[in-house]
Design a protein around this motif. Structure first.
Motif, mmCIF file in Angstrom:
data_model
loop_
_atom_site.group_PDB
_atom_site.id
_atom_site.type_symbol
_atom_site.label_atom_id
_atom_site.label_comp_id
_atom_site.label_asym_id
_atom_site.label_seq_id
_atom_site.Cartn_x
_atom_site.Cartn_y
_atom_site.Cartn_z
ATOM 1 N N LEU A 1 5.378 15.661 56.995
ATOM 2 C CA LEU A 1 5.943 15.045 58.046
ATOM 3 C C LEU A 1 6.390 13.872 57.965
ATOM 4 C CD1 LEU A 1 4.188 17.304 60.880
ATOM 5 C CD2 LEU A 1 6.297 17.871 59.553
ATOM 6 N N ARG A 2 6.372 13.228 56.757
ATOM 7 C CA ARG A 2 6.571 11.730 56.802
ATOM 8 C C ARG A 2 8.086 11.398 57.265
ATOM 9 N NH1 ARG A 2 3.824 7.494 53.235
ATOM 10 N NH2 ARG A 2 2.796 7.940 55.004
ATOM 11 N N ARG A 3 9.052 12.437 57.010
ATOM 12 C CA ARG A 3 10.385 12.287 57.290
ATOM 13 C C ARG A 3 10.401 12.002 58.857
ATOM 14 N NH1 ARG A 3 15.116 16.055 55.019
ATOM 15 N NH2 ARG A 3 16.953 15.223 56.169
ATOM 16 N N ALA B 1 9.112 23.531 61.418
ATOM 17 C CA ALA B 1 8.130 23.834 62.254
ATOM 18 C C ALA B 1 7.401 25.355 62.217
ATOM 19 C CB ALA B 1 9.040 24.086 63.730
ATOM 20 N N PRO B 2 7.950 26.168 61.544
ATOM 21 C CA PRO B 2 7.139 27.518 61.404
ATOM 22 C C PRO B 2 6.383 27.284 60.241
ATOM 23 C CG PRO B 2 9.673 27.836 61.457
ATOM 24 C CD PRO B 2 9.683 26.619 61.254
ATOM 25 N N PHE B 3 6.515 26.376 59.349
ATOM 26 C CA PHE B 3 5.500 26.265 58.307
ATOM 27 C C PHE B 3 4.131 25.383 58.788
ATOM 28 C CE2 PHE B 3 9.682 26.915 56.423
ATOM 29 C CZ PHE B 3 9.407 27.880 55.511
ATOM 30 N N VAL B 4 4.332 24.705 59.800
ATOM 31 C CA VAL B 4 3.212 23.694 60.253
ATOM 32 C C VAL B 4 2.782 24.231 61.570
ATOM 33 C CG1 VAL B 4 4.168 21.687 58.988
ATOM 34 C CG2 VAL B 4 4.909 22.001 61.425
ATOM 35 N N SER B 5 3.012 25.510 61.883
ATOM 36 C CA SER B 5 2.170 26.074 63.052
ATOM 37 C C SER B 5 0.751 25.930 63.167
ATOM 38 C CB SER B 5 2.560 27.573 63.090
ATOM 39 O OG SER B 5 2.042 28.153 63.957
ATOM 40 N N LYS C 1 -0.037 27.235 49.320
ATOM 41 C CA LYS C 1 1.290 27.650 49.368
ATOM 42 C C LYS C 1 2.391 27.089 50.540
ATOM 43 C CE LYS C 1 0.252 31.365 46.521
ATOM 44 N NZ LYS C 1 -0.024 32.936 46.268
ATOM 45 N N VAL C 2 1.592 27.243 51.647
ATOM 46 C CA VAL C 2 2.380 26.892 52.894
ATOM 47 C C VAL C 2 2.926 25.601 53.176
ATOM 48 C CG1 VAL C 2 2.698 27.199 55.513
ATOM 49 C CG2 VAL C 2 1.328 29.021 54.356
ATOM 50 N N THR C 3 1.799 24.711 52.535
ATOM 51 C CA THR C 3 2.004 23.073 52.581
ATOM 52 C C THR C 3 3.029 22.894 51.609
ATOM 53 O OG1 THR C 3 -0.224 22.974 53.195
ATOM 54 C CG2 THR C 3 1.080 21.086 52.113
ATOM 55 N N GLU C 4 3.061 23.429 50.492
ATOM 56 C CA GLU C 4 4.225 23.108 49.621
ATOM 57 C C GLU C 4 5.642 23.762 50.088
ATOM 58 O OE1 GLU C 4 2.442 25.258 46.129
ATOM 59 O OE2 GLU C 4 1.325 23.411 45.623
ATOM 60 N N GLN C 5 5.489 24.864 50.552
ATOM 61 C CA GLN C 5 6.836 25.172 51.276
ATOM 62 C C GLN C 5 7.351 24.448 52.449
ATOM 63 O OE1 GLN C 5 5.492 29.159 52.774
ATOM 64 N NE2 GLN C 5 6.357 30.298 51.084
ATOM 65 N N ALA C 6 6.496 23.785 53.120
ATOM 66 C CA ALA C 6 6.782 22.781 54.104
ATOM 67 C C ALA C 6 7.418 21.546 53.455
ATOM 68 C CB ALA C 6 5.659 22.410 55.116
ATOM 69 N N LEU C 7 6.744 21.059 52.393
ATOM 70 C CA LEU C 7 7.383 19.891 51.790
ATOM 71 C C LEU C 7 8.661 19.951 51.096
ATOM 72 C CD1 LEU C 7 4.222 18.630 49.818
ATOM 73 C CD2 LEU C 7 5.381 17.408 51.261
ATOM 74 N N LYS C 8 8.906 21.413 50.560
ATOM 75 C CA LYS C 8 10.199 21.954 49.945
ATOM 76 C C LYS C 8 11.250 21.473 51.324
ATOM 77 C CE LYS C 8 12.214 25.165 46.940
ATOM 78 N NZ LYS C 8 13.467 25.090 47.506
ATOM 79 N N VAL C 9 10.960 22.135 52.231
ATOM 80 C CA VAL C 9 11.964 22.049 53.675
ATOM 81 C C VAL C 9 12.005 20.689 53.836
ATOM 82 C CG1 VAL C 9 12.351 22.710 55.957
ATOM 83 C CG2 VAL C 9 11.463 24.318 54.327
ATOM 84 N N GLU D 1 14.363 18.865 51.083
ATOM 85 C CA GLU D 1 15.559 19.409 50.916
ATOM 86 C C GLU D 1 16.436 19.579 52.136
ATOM 87 O OE1 GLU D 1 15.038 22.952 48.740
ATOM 88 O OE2 GLU D 1 14.075 21.943 46.847
ATOM 89 N N SER D 2 16.302 19.317 53.059
ATOM 90 C CA SER D 2 16.840 19.746 54.644
ATOM 91 C C SER D 2 17.911 18.635 54.735
ATOM 92 C CB SER D 2 15.839 19.625 55.730
ATOM 93 O OG SER D 2 16.701 19.592 57.160
ATOM 94 N N LYS D 3 19.143 19.413 55.019
ATOM 95 C CA LYS D 3 20.282 18.491 54.911
ATOM 96 C C LYS D 3 20.410 17.744 56.380
ATOM 97 C CE LYS D 3 21.694 19.883 50.908
ATOM 98 N NZ LYS D 3 21.586 19.005 49.771
ATOM 99 N N THR D 4 19.921 18.377 57.338
ATOM 100 C CA THR D 4 19.854 18.016 58.758
ATOM 101 C C THR D 4 18.909 17.391 59.226
ATOM 102 O OG1 THR D 4 18.757 19.972 59.791
ATOM 103 C CG2 THR D 4 21.129 20.250 59.281
ATOM 104 N N GLY D 5 17.683 17.283 58.557
ATOM 105 C CA GLY D 5 16.599 16.801 59.291
ATOM 106 C C GLY D 5 16.108 17.073 60.553
ATOM 107 N N ASP D 6 16.370 18.459 60.826
ATOM 108 C CA ASP D 6 16.220 19.152 62.323
ATOM 109 C C ASP D 6 14.662 19.438 61.936
ATOM 110 O OD1 ASP D 6 15.639 20.821 64.323
ATOM 111 O OD2 ASP D 6 17.819 21.425 64.345
#
Length: 324
Positions: A225-227, A259-263, A238-246, A249-254
């Protein structure tokens, strides 16, 4: 240090979501530390009221309540939680988060001792202007919300000693008496521990998560969530790593993409079902220093003994120069 905020052993149990129940807080206070109930575990203030009353039946020693103010689409009624604290006669309140002024003002008017958590000296100085009595200085090593400055405790505590006019405790990276001795030497009046108390017999989380903490190394955390300038230190799974990947790599920064990964709901379920890979959960770098699952009483007594021995041994290294 205010008399009320002076436990037998200068160790405070930090407020922890899904962990700071009466059982946890009372165990720490009964062991000679200062236990803390986490207010926002309960979706309504009345739940906090009942937990405070429960804790009073479990300990005759002082304990406090944590109120953390964090960004939310629908913010909790912080004023109502503060009013419950006041109504129930709680005298020690740990505050943290954004724009705490109105809550701190309300608590101070009621005669509460306010301990505010800060990750920078600038924030600490702002809190002093709001009238806080005490500060918890949180280094970059800590679990959860680490701030955006990446300053470790070695520098942060010394800077606090040099510049702050109110007493402070050290938070982030503490698990033993050697750490307590170091914090005292750097100017702190004590330490705040979260992850270490997470891994105790009385901690209300699944045994398998405690065992995972014991197995973990100091490298087993990640920052997410530094972004969005809400940097949070989590256990690396695994979930933390998925969150980091999003995040990367997110193009929008939305935020909706991550959100689903850091629930928080999935994080709570980790502590209940014992699966460390089920969702994200907070842990500090101190996770690498934790090697057992003691009771709070055993842990605090051990910390006290280690700190005394460490300070005595290190003091013996200095031999006064004979006067001529």
């Amino acid at each position: 240090m205010p008399r009320l905020l002076r436990p037998k052993v200068p160790v405070v149990q930090g407020g922890m979501q899904h962990v700071g129940y009466a059982e946890m807080a009372s165990a720490v206070s009964n062991a000679g530390g200062l236990g803390i109930i986490t207010a926002l575990i309960w979706p309504e203030p009345e739940g906090l009221r009942q937990e405070i009353r429960k804790c009073r039946k479990m300990t005759s020693r002082p304990f406090g309540v944590n109120i953390t103010l964090l960004p939310a689409l629908v913010p909790p009624n912080y004023d109502a939680y503060a009013q419950v604290v006041i109504d129930e006669g709680i005298k020690i309140v740990e505050t943290a988060g954004n724009s705490p002024g109105p809550v701190i003002s309300k608590l101070k008017k009621a005669g509460c001792i306010v301990l505010h958590k800060c990750t920078t000296i600038r924030h600490a100085q702002s809190a002093i202007k709001l009238g806080v009595d005490f500060l918890s200085i949180d280094g970059f090593e800590c679990a959860g919300h680490v701030g955006e400055s990446d300053i470790t405790n070695f520098i942060l505590l010394s800077k606090a000693r040099q510049t702050l006019k109110v007493p402070f405790i050290a938070s982030g990276g503490f698990a033993d008496g050697q750490g307590l001795a170091a914090a005292l030497a750097l100017g702190a009046c004590g330490i705040n521990m979260g992850t270490r108390f997470l891994c105790t017999v009385e901690s209300p989380i699944h045994q398998k998560i405690k065992e995972q903490i014991v197995r973990a190394d100091e490298t087993d955390t990640a920052l997410v969530l530094r972004r969005w300038r809400n940097t949070t230190r989590l256990y690396k799974n695994k979930v933390t790593e998925q969150a980091l990947k999003v995040e990367q790599e997110s193009k929008t920064g939305d935020f909706s993409e991550i959100a689903p990964f850091v629930s928080g709901k999935r994080g709570r379920e980790v502590f209940l079902n014992g699966d460390p890979e089920h969702g994200v959960w907070t842990a500090g770098q101190v996770i690498g220093l934790i090697h057992d699952i003691p009771t709070c009483d055993v842990l605090i007594k051990r910390i006290e003994k280690e700190a005394e021995e460490t300070l005595r041994e290190r003091l013996a290294l200095f031999v006064p120069t004979p006067k001529l």
